[in-house]
Design an enzyme around this catalytic site. Sequence first.
Site, PDB file in Angstrom:
ATOM      1  N   THR A 374       0.932  -1.126   0.000  1.00  0.00           N
ATOM      2  CA  THR A 374       0.000   0.000   0.000  1.00  0.00           C
ATOM      3  C   THR A 374       0.958   1.157   0.000  1.00  0.00           C
ATOM      4  O   THR A 374       2.145   0.975   0.284  1.00  0.00           O
ATOM      5  CB  THR A 374      -0.863  -0.034   1.296  1.00  0.00           C
ATOM      6  OG1 THR A 374      -1.734  -1.162   1.239  1.00  0.00           O
ATOM      7  CG2 THR A 374      -1.696   1.222   1.499  1.00  0.00           C
ATOM      8  N   THR A 392      -3.867   1.692  -2.479  1.00  0.00           N
ATOM      9  CA  THR A 392      -3.404   0.307  -2.376  1.00  0.00           C
ATOM     10  C   THR A 392      -3.923  -0.579  -3.486  1.00  0.00           C
ATOM     11  O   THR A 392      -4.998  -0.323  -4.053  1.00  0.00           O
ATOM     12  CB  THR A 392      -3.843  -0.294  -1.016  1.00  0.00           C
ATOM     13  OG1 THR A 392      -3.259  -1.574  -0.857  1.00  0.00           O
ATOM     14  CG2 THR A 392      -5.352  -0.409  -0.899  1.00  0.00           C
ATOM     15  N   ILE A 393      -3.132  -1.625  -3.793  1.00  0.00           N
ATOM     16  CA  ILE A 393      -3.666  -2.780  -4.523  1.00  0.00           C
ATOM     17  C   ILE A 393      -3.534  -4.001  -3.598  1.00  0.00           C
ATOM     18  O   ILE A 393      -3.465  -5.126  -4.049  1.00  0.00           O
ATOM     19  CB  ILE A 393      -2.970  -2.979  -5.896  1.00  0.00           C
ATOM     20  CG1 ILE A 393      -1.451  -2.754  -5.817  1.00  0.00           C
ATOM     21  CG2 ILE A 393      -3.593  -2.083  -6.944  1.00  0.00           C
ATOM     22  CD1 ILE A 393      -0.711  -3.026  -7.135  1.00  0.00           C
ATOM     23  N   GLU A 413      -7.581  -7.027  -3.421  1.00  0.00           N
ATOM     24  CA  GLU A 413      -8.213  -6.469  -2.212  1.00  0.00           C
ATOM     25  C   GLU A 413      -9.285  -7.384  -1.623  1.00  0.00           C
ATOM     26  O   GLU A 413      -9.680  -7.217  -0.470  1.00  0.00           O
ATOM     27  CB  GLU A 413      -8.839  -5.115  -2.567  1.00  0.00           C
ATOM     28  CG  GLU A 413      -8.649  -4.057  -1.506  1.00  0.00           C
ATOM     29  CD  GLU A 413      -7.225  -3.587  -1.430  1.00  0.00           C
ATOM     30  OE1 GLU A 413      -6.586  -3.832  -0.392  1.00  0.00           O
ATOM     31  OE2 GLU A 413      -6.715  -2.987  -2.384  1.00  0.00           O
ATOM     32  N   ASP A 416      -9.040  -8.665   1.850  1.00  0.00           N
ATOM     33  CA  ASP A 416      -9.337  -7.851   3.041  1.00  0.00           C
ATOM     34  C   ASP A 416     -10.736  -8.131   3.590  1.00  0.00           C
ATOM     35  O   ASP A 416     -11.082  -7.676   4.683  1.00  0.00           O
ATOM     36  CB  ASP A 416      -9.184  -6.353   2.730  1.00  0.00           C
ATOM     37  CG  ASP A 416      -7.750  -5.878   2.927  1.00  0.00           C
ATOM     38  OD1 ASP A 416      -6.930  -6.642   3.452  1.00  0.00           O
ATOM     39  OD2 ASP A 416      -7.441  -4.726   2.551  1.00  0.00           O
ATOM     40  N   SER A 445     -10.822  -1.940   5.640  1.00  0.00           N
ATOM     41  CA  SER A 445      -9.441  -1.498   5.417  1.00  0.00           C
ATOM     42  C   SER A 445      -8.823  -1.016   6.724  1.00  0.00           C
ATOM     43  O   SER A 445      -9.526  -0.715   7.687  1.00  0.00           O
ATOM     44  CB  SER A 445      -9.455  -0.338   4.416  1.00  0.00           C
ATOM     45  OG  SER A 445      -8.172   0.207   4.266  1.00  0.00           O
ATOM     46  N   SER A 446      -7.497  -0.951   6.719  1.00  0.00           N
ATOM     47  CA  SER A 446      -6.791  -0.323   7.843  1.00  0.00           C
ATOM     48  C   SER A 446      -6.191   1.021   7.452  1.00  0.00           C
ATOM     49  O   SER A 446      -5.563   1.681   8.285  1.00  0.00           O
ATOM     50  CB  SER A 446      -5.646  -1.230   8.323  1.00  0.00           C
ATOM     51  OG  SER A 446      -6.150  -2.452   8.762  1.00  0.00           O
ATOM     52  N   GLY A 467      -0.754  -2.763   5.728  1.00  0.00           N
ATOM     53  CA  GLY A 467      -1.843  -3.623   6.231  1.00  0.00           C
ATOM     54  C   GLY A 467      -2.281  -3.173   7.613  1.00  0.00           C
ATOM     55  O   GLY A 467      -2.387  -1.971   7.884  1.00  0.00           O
TER      56      GLY A 467
HETATM   57  N1  GLY Z   1      -5.099  -3.605   1.879  1.00  0.00           N
HETATM   58  C1  GLY Z   1      -4.736  -3.047   3.105  1.00  0.00           C
HETATM   59  C2  GLY Z   1      -5.807  -2.222   3.735  1.00  0.00           C
HETATM   60  O1  GLY Z   1      -6.641  -1.669   3.049  1.00  0.00           O
HETATM   61  O2  GLY Z   1      -5.862  -2.145   4.922  1.00  0.00           O
END
Ligand code: GLY
EC number: 2.3.2.2
Length: 566
Positions: A374, A392-393, A413, A416, A445-446, A467
């Site tokens: 990310t 992010t991908i 994604e 996730d 997502s984080s 992440g």
């Molecule tokens: N793919 C990492 C996030 O969205 O947290």
Amino acid sequence: MRIVLLSLLLCVVTACSQEKVPAADITPPVIASQQAVSMPDTFAADAAMAVLNEGGTAVDAAITAQFVLAVTFPEAGNIGGGGFMTIYMDDEAAFMDYREMAPAAAHRDMYLDENGDVKTEESLFGAKASGIPGSVAGMWEAHQRFGKLPWKRLVQPAVDLAKNGFNVPAKLADHITRYMARMEEQGISSNFEQFFGEAAAAGVLFKQPELAAAMERIRDQGKDGFYEGETARLIAEFMAANGGLVTEADLRSYQAKWRSPIVYPWQDYKLITAPPPSSGGVAVAQWISMLNEVLKQQKLPDQNSTAYIHLMSEIGKRVFADRAEYMGDPDYVEVPVQALIDPEYIQARASEVNPDAISVTEEVKPGLYESPDTTHFSVMDKWGNAVANTTTINLSFGSGVVVEGAGFLLNDEMDDFSAKAGVPNFFGAIGGTANEIQPGKRMLSSMTPTIVLKGEQVKLVTGSPGGTTIISSVAQSILNTLFFDMTAEESANSPRFHHQLWPKDTIAYHEGLDAAVVSELEAMGYTMKQSNFGDVHLIKRTDKGLEAASEARGRGKAMVEEAPLD
Ligand code: GLY
């Protein structure tokens, strides 16, 4: 804009005090302000600063950076993924959610085999791992609302870099080599090598003609240049031929959404941060405010001392227990955001923290209220507006497959989501029904792009990839910068640590953490795991001006420049 008004006022004052000087002898005062960028690579930093120098806003610079990174930072920069943009512009806080959505044909059990076990590789690699990309729609909407320079001007640097090529940095070439070796080890075949193999060796001029053509369509047709016509057709055909689910109808239906950011008071500051479908804003607010509560009973331990890391880990366990239980896409599940950051709730949760010993993991339940890759960048323009953007991908190089004819990597994604309740995803994050797969839903997502205000002035712009470790990185970048008063450079490079409830009693930490502290934490009963977190890119305002820093481990570039105010 506020600072323009101030400069006008200053001009008036200057003119008044010099009213007897003949007009021809008066040199108009040059009132300068600073502008800053902190970016994951030099191409994005230079292109974004050029936009600011032409009078573009922080949002304009961010749009250019997003598209440039899609060319020069294929690990995470993208048009095939999604992200979040936190904006503070003309005293207004806004949040652009351009997270990917599950395609219409997605369903809860799509990654389970006949025994009900998760087929992890399917949610991580290949076309089936992809959600509907959101990045182009997000940039388009941000430009419609906050853009100043023309759209075409902002996309052009990405077209040029894809068409004319750029010299591949050694760190990117190494990353590509390691990635291809891992794919081979795991027996995963894809067209990645065909696009990024020899063509992207260190120092080589790397041209991406298919991507250049896709970027030209975006430049010339805006959002429709991606979600309709040639690019949409290429994505859908590639999906159909490779077991993916995204169709042309999915692409047409994609919507980037303006959401209300979480605005959270903390100390003398106000955090503007990411709401669901990010778990990050709630988590960071919980983390730093539970720390405040605990500090009513005890002294603040030294930064990165054993006592500090233990305390933060105890809090992290509670934060991640709540994340697993309550967080998901707010368009599909009710996320009790206000309840989770309510001062009484925070007080109650903080009272469970054991400052001396590790509390038993199995007994840490959600409260009753009653990746990794990310990338992130931060921008501040000369008017004091700010953008924190995380995009992010998912994993490095996403799903590892490139859309043939359009030259860009697709996201993975879908991992996730919670493929099965209670089974951890790649980042070890556990989720329940709130984050199960449903058509059209956004995966949790984080990502936590965050702006911190003091009064009405931007004090800090921060964010990180990584992440679930994003949450720790952002919380610690805020604490390091504003609580422990570190410079931007110190804060970005200070070793960080992360505890997310599971695996049991395990702390991940950055290289550079004091070896004695690591041994003491092991003696307390923690398993200590050295790990790679994402690189933080932040901008801090001090009394002397702006400081910008990009964590040294990456290949980022941070710059502060003086700019005349217009
Ligand atoms: N793919 C990492 C996030 O969205 O947290």
